[in-house]
Design an enzyme around this catalytic site. Structure first.
Site, PDB file in Angstrom:
ATOM      1  N   ASN A   6      11.099  -6.928 104.262  1.00  0.00           N
ATOM      2  CA  ASN A   6      10.019  -6.244 103.552  1.00  0.00           C
ATOM      3  C   ASN A   6       8.764  -6.349 104.410  1.00  0.00           C
ATOM      4  O   ASN A   6       8.142  -7.408 104.473  1.00  0.00           O
ATOM      5  CB  ASN A   6       9.815  -6.921 102.184  1.00  0.00           C
ATOM      6  N   TRP A   7       8.432  -5.241 105.071  1.00  0.00           N
ATOM      7  CA  TRP A   7       7.298  -5.272 106.006  1.00  0.00           C
ATOM      8  C   TRP A   7       5.955  -5.216 105.274  1.00  0.00           C
ATOM      9  O   TRP A   7       4.913  -5.373 105.881  1.00  0.00           O
ATOM     10  CB  TRP A   7       7.406  -4.114 107.003  1.00  0.00           C
ATOM     11  N   LYS A   8       5.966  -4.932 103.987  1.00  0.00           N
ATOM     12  CA  LYS A   8       4.733  -4.834 103.179  1.00  0.00           C
ATOM     13  C   LYS A   8       3.734  -3.897 103.884  1.00  0.00           C
ATOM     14  O   LYS A   8       4.156  -2.906 104.474  1.00  0.00           O
ATOM     15  CB  LYS A   8       4.161  -6.228 102.940  1.00  0.00           C
ATOM     16  N   HIS A  93       8.415  -5.455  92.793  1.00  0.00           N
ATOM     17  CA  HIS A  93       8.004  -6.599  93.609  1.00  0.00           C
ATOM     18  C   HIS A  93       6.811  -7.280  92.937  1.00  0.00           C
ATOM     19  O   HIS A  93       5.970  -6.617  92.328  1.00  0.00           O
ATOM     20  CB  HIS A  93       7.627  -6.126  95.023  1.00  0.00           C
ATOM     21  N   GLU A  95       4.143  -8.372  94.008  1.00  0.00           N
ATOM     22  CA  GLU A  95       2.812  -7.878  94.415  1.00  0.00           C
ATOM     23  C   GLU A  95       2.481  -6.575  93.701  1.00  0.00           C
ATOM     24  O   GLU A  95       1.307  -6.291  93.436  1.00  0.00           O
ATOM     25  CB  GLU A  95       2.770  -7.733  95.949  1.00  0.00           C
ATOM     26  N   GLU A 163      12.724 -13.681  93.432  1.00  0.00           N
ATOM     27  CA  GLU A 163      11.630 -14.157  94.271  1.00  0.00           C
ATOM     28  C   GLU A 163      10.629 -14.917  93.409  1.00  0.00           C
ATOM     29  O   GLU A 163       9.783 -14.291  92.750  1.00  0.00           O
ATOM     30  CB  GLU A 163      10.913 -12.989  94.936  1.00  0.00           C
ATOM     31  N   GLY A 169       5.125 -15.870 100.529  1.00  0.00           N
ATOM     32  CA  GLY A 169       4.022 -15.919 101.486  1.00  0.00           C
ATOM     33  C   GLY A 169       3.298 -17.250 101.522  1.00  0.00           C
ATOM     34  O   GLY A 169       2.221 -17.360 102.111  1.00  0.00           O
ATOM     35  N   SER A 204       9.469 -17.045 101.308  1.00  0.00           N
ATOM     36  CA  SER A 204       9.356 -17.963 102.451  1.00  0.00           C
ATOM     37  C   SER A 204      10.693 -18.295 103.089  1.00  0.00           C
ATOM     38  O   SER A 204      10.922 -19.430 103.512  1.00  0.00           O
ATOM     39  CB  SER A 204       8.601 -19.240 102.046  1.00  0.00           C
ATOM     40  N   GLY A 225       9.961 -11.510 103.902  1.00  0.00           N
ATOM     41  CA  GLY A 225       8.656 -10.885 104.123  1.00  0.00           C
ATOM     42  C   GLY A 225       8.134 -11.228 105.506  1.00  0.00           C
ATOM     43  O   GLY A 225       8.498 -10.610 106.503  1.00  0.00           O
ATOM     44  N   GLY A 226       7.293 -12.263 105.576  1.00  0.00           N
ATOM     45  CA  GLY A 226       6.602 -12.625 106.823  1.00  0.00           C
ATOM     46  C   GLY A 226       7.522 -12.732 108.028  1.00  0.00           C
ATOM     47  O   GLY A 226       7.195 -12.219 109.111  1.00  0.00           O
TER      48      GLY A 226
HETATM   49  P1  PGA Z   1       7.764 -13.944 102.270  1.00  0.00           P
HETATM   50  O1  PGA Z   1       7.815 -12.629 101.349  1.00  0.00           O
HETATM   51  O2  PGA Z   1       9.088 -14.054 102.968  1.00  0.00           O
HETATM   52  O3  PGA Z   1       6.621 -13.704 103.220  1.00  0.00           O
HETATM   53  O4  PGA Z   1       7.515 -15.107 101.360  1.00  0.00           O
HETATM   54  C1  PGA Z   1       8.983 -12.288 100.637  1.00  0.00           C
HETATM   55  C2  PGA Z   1       8.733 -11.042  99.820  1.00  0.00           C
HETATM   56  O5  PGA Z   1       7.647 -10.876  99.264  1.00  0.00           O
HETATM   57  O6  PGA Z   1       9.625 -10.196  99.675  1.00  0.00           O
END
Ligand code: PGA
Length: 241
Positions: A6-8, A93, A95, A163, A169, A204, A225-226
């Site tokens: 997930n590149w956000k 998600h 967010e 999640e 994050g 994470s 994500g990251g």
């Molecule tokens: P993260 O994000 O790996 O940076 O914690 C995961 C996500 O939001 O899908």
């Protein structure tokens, strides 16, 4: 095993193209994993152009609207993602839930629209830190599964991403026991015809914890994500699968 990145809201077009082409070369040489990238919508055509014609990488959108089309400034329709070549879309998600006030009912509507446009929704669930500390994590996730997963989705037509919000994050990962317990709980909560649904863990996931998480019973993949923004880190996670 599904490994999704997930590149956000990250990467320039040049960076996205460079990352996609490095991953394409490496992943095609490593069969047996299902790889999905979720770039920002505007970068999807450039990412497709960077992939080889026989690529093993599938592409998805990060969100879609519940309506098919219409007066929804700034939103994107499931059919537009499908037209662009996407096969998947993230819905719900945390967010989006936090920053855009999405609730389970609207997420279920998005998942249904995604499916009817030929996309496989990846429906995200997970509790906040407050809920975890109050001992209500299982109840919160049960409600999300009940309300955000449309009963009408066919078996095999979607995935769940668990999640925990406090792990996204933050570098704080849920313990392997907690992940295994929640995945078993989610599977128990899914309707009888949805029991085989892939359930991914996210929050994470990094090269150093991926092998442990991905070997847990009931964990069918990771939503990253990251660590999906650096080819080396993402490949280390793919190789751990
Ligand atoms: P993260 O994000 O790996 O940076 O914690 C995961 C996500 O939001 O899908």
């Amino acid at each position: 095993m599904i490994i999704a990145g997930n590149w956000k809201m990250n990467l320039s077009e040049d960076e996205a193209v460079a990352l996609a082409s490095v991953l394409d070369g490496k992943i095609n040489a490593l069969p047996g994993r299902e790889i999905i990238l979720f770039p920002p919508a505007i970068l999807i055509p450039a990412v497709f152009a960077a992939l080889s014609p026989d690529t093993a990488i599938a592409i998805g959108g990060q969100d879609c609207h519940a309506d098919g089309a219409g007066a929804h400034t700034g939103d994107i329709a499931a059919a537009m993602l499908a037209d662009a070549g996407c096969r998947h879309v993230l819905v719900g998600h945390s967010e989006r839930r936090q920053n855009h006030g999405e609730d389970d009912c609207s997420i279920a509507a998005k998942a249904a629209t995604a499916h009817s446009n030929g996309l496989s929704p990846m429906i995200c669930v997970g509790e906040t830190l407050e809920a975890r500390e109050a001992g209500s994590a299982f109840d919160v996730v049960s409600r999300q599964i009940c309300d955000a997963v449309p009963a009408s989705l066919p078996a095999g037509g979607f995935a769940i991403a668990y999640e925990p919000v406090w792990a996204i994050g933050t570098g704080r990962v849920a313990s392997e026991d907690d992940i295994a317990a929640m995945h078993a709980h989610i599977r128990a909560e899914l309707s009888s015809h949805h029991k085989q649904t892939p359930i991914l863990y996210g929050g994470s996931v990094k090269p150093d914890n991926a092998a442990g998480i991905l070997s847990l019973d009931g964990v069918d993949g990771a939503l990253v994500g990251g660590a999906s923004l650096a080819a080396g880190d993402f490949m280390a996670i793919v190789e751990a699968a």
